[in-house]
Design a protein around this motif. Sequence first.
Motif, PDB file in Angstrom:
ATOM      1  N   ALA A  22      -1.305  39.491  23.576  1.00 17.53           N
ATOM      2  CA  ALA A  22      -0.853  40.363  22.497  1.00 17.53           C
ATOM      3  C   ALA A  22      -1.048  41.834  22.873  1.00 17.53           C
ATOM      4  N   TRP A  23      -2.165  42.165  23.472  1.00 20.14           N
ATOM      5  CA  TRP A  23      -2.449  43.536  23.883  1.00 20.14           C
ATOM      6  C   TRP A  23      -1.374  44.014  24.866  1.00 20.14           C
ATOM      7  N   LEU A  24      -1.042  43.166  25.835  1.00 19.14           N
ATOM      8  CA  LEU A  24      -0.011  43.522  26.813  1.00 19.14           C
ATOM      9  C   LEU A  24       1.356  43.656  26.146  1.00 19.14           C
ATOM     10  N   ARG A  27       2.069  46.753  24.411  1.00 22.38           N
ATOM     11  CA  ARG A  27       2.303  47.849  25.347  1.00 22.38           C
ATOM     12  C   ARG A  27       3.595  47.665  26.147  1.00 22.38           C
ATOM     13  N   GLY A  28       4.391  46.678  25.770  1.00 25.33           N
ATOM     14  CA  GLY A  28       5.694  46.487  26.399  1.00 25.33           C
ATOM     15  C   GLY A  28       5.693  45.605  27.622  1.00 25.33           C
ATOM     16  N   ILE A  29       4.584  44.911  27.875  1.00 25.37           N
ATOM     17  CA  ILE A  29       4.478  44.042  29.052  1.00 25.37           C
ATOM     18  C   ILE A  29       4.547  42.592  28.603  1.00 25.37           C
ATOM     19  N   SER A  30       5.568  41.898  29.073  1.00 25.13           N
ATOM     20  CA  SER A  30       5.761  40.500  28.710  1.00 25.13           C
ATOM     21  C   SER A  30       5.298  39.609  29.849  1.00 25.13           C
ATOM     22  N   ILE A  31       4.466  38.636  29.532  1.00 26.25           N
ATOM     23  CA  ILE A  31       4.048  37.639  30.516  1.00 26.25           C
ATOM     24  C   ILE A  31       4.830  36.374  30.223  1.00 26.25           C
ATOM     25  N   ALA A  32       5.710  35.987  31.135  1.00 24.85           N
ATOM     26  CA  ALA A  32       6.511  34.763  30.990  1.00 24.85           C
ATOM     27  C   ALA A  32       7.252  34.742  29.652  1.00 24.85           C
ATOM     28  N   ASP A  33       7.922  35.847  29.321  1.00 24.86           N
ATOM     29  CA  ASP A  33       8.729  35.976  28.101  1.00 24.86           C
ATOM     30  C   ASP A  33       7.901  35.968  26.809  1.00 24.86           C
ATOM     31  N   SER A  34       6.668  36.405  26.880  1.00 23.02           N
ATOM     32  CA  SER A  34       5.854  36.484  25.667  1.00 23.02           C
ATOM     33  C   SER A  34       6.337  37.625  24.775  1.00 23.02           C
ATOM     34  N   ARG A  35       6.126  37.456  23.501  1.00 16.76           N
ATOM     35  CA  ARG A  35       6.454  38.450  22.481  1.00 16.76           C
ATOM     36  C   ARG A  35       5.383  38.385  21.403  1.00 16.76           C
ATOM     37  N   ILE A  36       5.387  39.368  20.541  1.00 10.42           N
ATOM     38  CA  ILE A  36       4.589  39.317  19.326  1.00 10.42           C
ATOM     39  C   ILE A  36       5.552  38.895  18.220  1.00 10.42           C
ATOM     40  N   LEU A  37       5.231  37.812  17.546  1.00 10.46           N
ATOM     41  CA  LEU A  37       6.005  37.383  16.389  1.00 10.46           C
ATOM     42  C   LEU A  37       5.351  37.994  15.164  1.00 10.46           C
ATOM     43  N   ALA A  38       6.148  38.709  14.370  1.00  7.02           N
ATOM     44  CA  ALA A  38       5.670  39.283  13.117  1.00  7.02           C
ATOM     45  C   ALA A  38       6.427  38.609  11.976  1.00  7.02           C
ATOM     46  N   VAL A  39       5.683  38.073  11.026  1.00  7.54           N
ATOM     47  CA  VAL A  39       6.271  37.374   9.883  1.00  7.54           C
ATOM     48  C   VAL A  39       5.518  37.811   8.629  1.00  7.54           C
ATOM     49  N   ARG A  40       6.244  37.986   7.555  1.00  6.45           N
ATOM     50  CA  ARG A  40       5.613  38.320   6.279  1.00  6.45           C
ATOM     51  C   ARG A  40       4.845  37.108   5.765  1.00  6.45           C
ATOM     52  N   GLY A  41       3.622  37.331   5.333  1.00  9.22           N
ATOM     53  CA  GLY A  41       2.812  36.262   4.757  1.00  9.22           C
ATOM     54  C   GLY A  41       3.474  35.702   3.510  1.00  9.22           C
ATOM     55  N   ARG A  42       3.477  34.408   3.367  1.00 11.89           N
ATOM     56  CA  ARG A  42       4.172  33.774   2.243  1.00 11.89           C
ATOM     57  C   ARG A  42       3.481  34.033   0.911  1.00 11.89           C
ATOM     58  N   LYS A  43       2.217  34.388   0.934  1.00  8.02           N
ATOM     59  CA  LYS A  43       1.496  34.684  -0.306  1.00  8.02           C
ATOM     60  C   LYS A  43       1.275  36.183  -0.465  1.00  8.02           C
ATOM     61  N   GLU A  46       2.204  40.590   3.377  1.00  6.41           N
ATOM     62  CA  GLU A  46       1.764  41.454   4.477  1.00  6.41           C
ATOM     63  C   GLU A  46       2.302  40.908   5.802  1.00  6.41           C
ATOM     64  N   TRP A  47       2.552  41.826   6.754  1.00  8.83           N
ATOM     65  CA  TRP A  47       2.965  41.388   8.080  1.00  8.83           C
ATOM     66  C   TRP A  47       1.808  40.682   8.764  1.00  8.83           C
ATOM     67  N   ARG A  48       2.084  39.538   9.352  1.00  8.41           N
ATOM     68  CA  ARG A  48       1.122  38.776  10.148  1.00  8.41           C
ATOM     69  C   ARG A  48       1.711  38.644  11.547  1.00  8.41           C
ATOM     70  N   THR A  49       0.878  38.790  12.561  1.00  7.07           N
ATOM     71  CA  THR A  49       1.381  38.753  13.933  1.00  7.07           C
ATOM     72  C   THR A  49       0.631  37.729  14.778  1.00  7.07           C
ATOM     73  N   THR A  50       1.353  37.201  15.751  1.00  9.78           N
ATOM     74  CA  THR A  50       0.771  36.278  16.714  1.00  9.78           C
ATOM     75  C   THR A  50       1.606  36.304  17.983  1.00  9.78           C
ATOM     76  N   PRO A  51       0.988  36.140  19.151  1.00  8.83           N
ATOM     77  CA  PRO A  51       1.783  36.064  20.372  1.00  8.83           C
ATOM     78  C   PRO A  51       2.490  34.709  20.458  1.00  8.83           C
ATOM     79  N   VAL A  52       3.728  34.725  20.936  1.00  6.64           N
ATOM     80  CA  VAL A  52       4.517  33.506  21.111  1.00  6.64           C
ATOM     81  C   VAL A  52       5.235  33.559  22.450  1.00  6.64           C
ATOM     82  N   ASN A  53       5.688  32.387  22.885  1.00  6.46           N
ATOM     83  CA  ASN A  53       6.504  32.279  24.089  1.00  6.46           C
ATOM     84  C   ASN A  53       7.957  32.115  23.653  1.00  6.46           C
ATOM     85  N   LEU A  54       8.779  33.092  23.950  1.00  8.03           N
ATOM     86  CA  LEU A  54      10.202  33.025  23.647  1.00  8.03           C
ATOM     87  C   LEU A  54      10.884  32.286  24.786  1.00  8.03           C
ATOM     88  N   MET A  55      11.726  31.331  24.438  1.00 10.30           N
ATOM     89  CA  MET A  55      12.330  30.474  25.450  1.00 10.30           C
ATOM     90  C   MET A  55      13.836  30.442  25.248  1.00 10.30           C
TER      91      MET A  55
END
Length: 147
Positions: A22-24, A27-43, A46-55
């Motif tokens: 997530a830190w990388l 800063r614009g550095i993707s490891i194996a197509d990683s991204r930060i996924l931001a999704v609004r909390g269902r309750k 608020e924005w919630r974030t987590t690193p994911v692998n985009l494929m």
Amino acid sequence: MNDATRYLVPQSADRAFNATVAWLARRGISIADSRILAVRGRKSGEWRTTPVNLMTVDGARYLVAPRGHTQWVRNIRAAGGGELRLGRRAETIDVVELADADKAPILRYYLRKWGWEVGRFFEGLDKDATDEQLAAVAPGFPVFRLA
């Protein structure tokens, strides 16, 4: 726990790895197509974030939840989409969840590409698993196609 509620809690080593990815990505550095996924909390809304692998498979893009029905999965189901972030770039996305019957080829590709990172979450399966084996575990692994 049945496959429809499967959720594996991240261990401390997983949290450290995710924090680094997530830190990388921030800063614009993707490891194996990683991204930060931001999704609004269902309750909270608020924005919630987590690193994911985009494929990308055959021109379509996917997100797989190797730990199962996590909070980001529940949130993206409720919101229908979110943002993929890399550095200062943010891409608004909509998602469609795949039916269990359609997941086997996507899960196989995911294991081929990221098995080194997420293979331990797949109950001993790897990229050489049969369609039947992947179909059997598919309910425990949410898969989303970016629309």
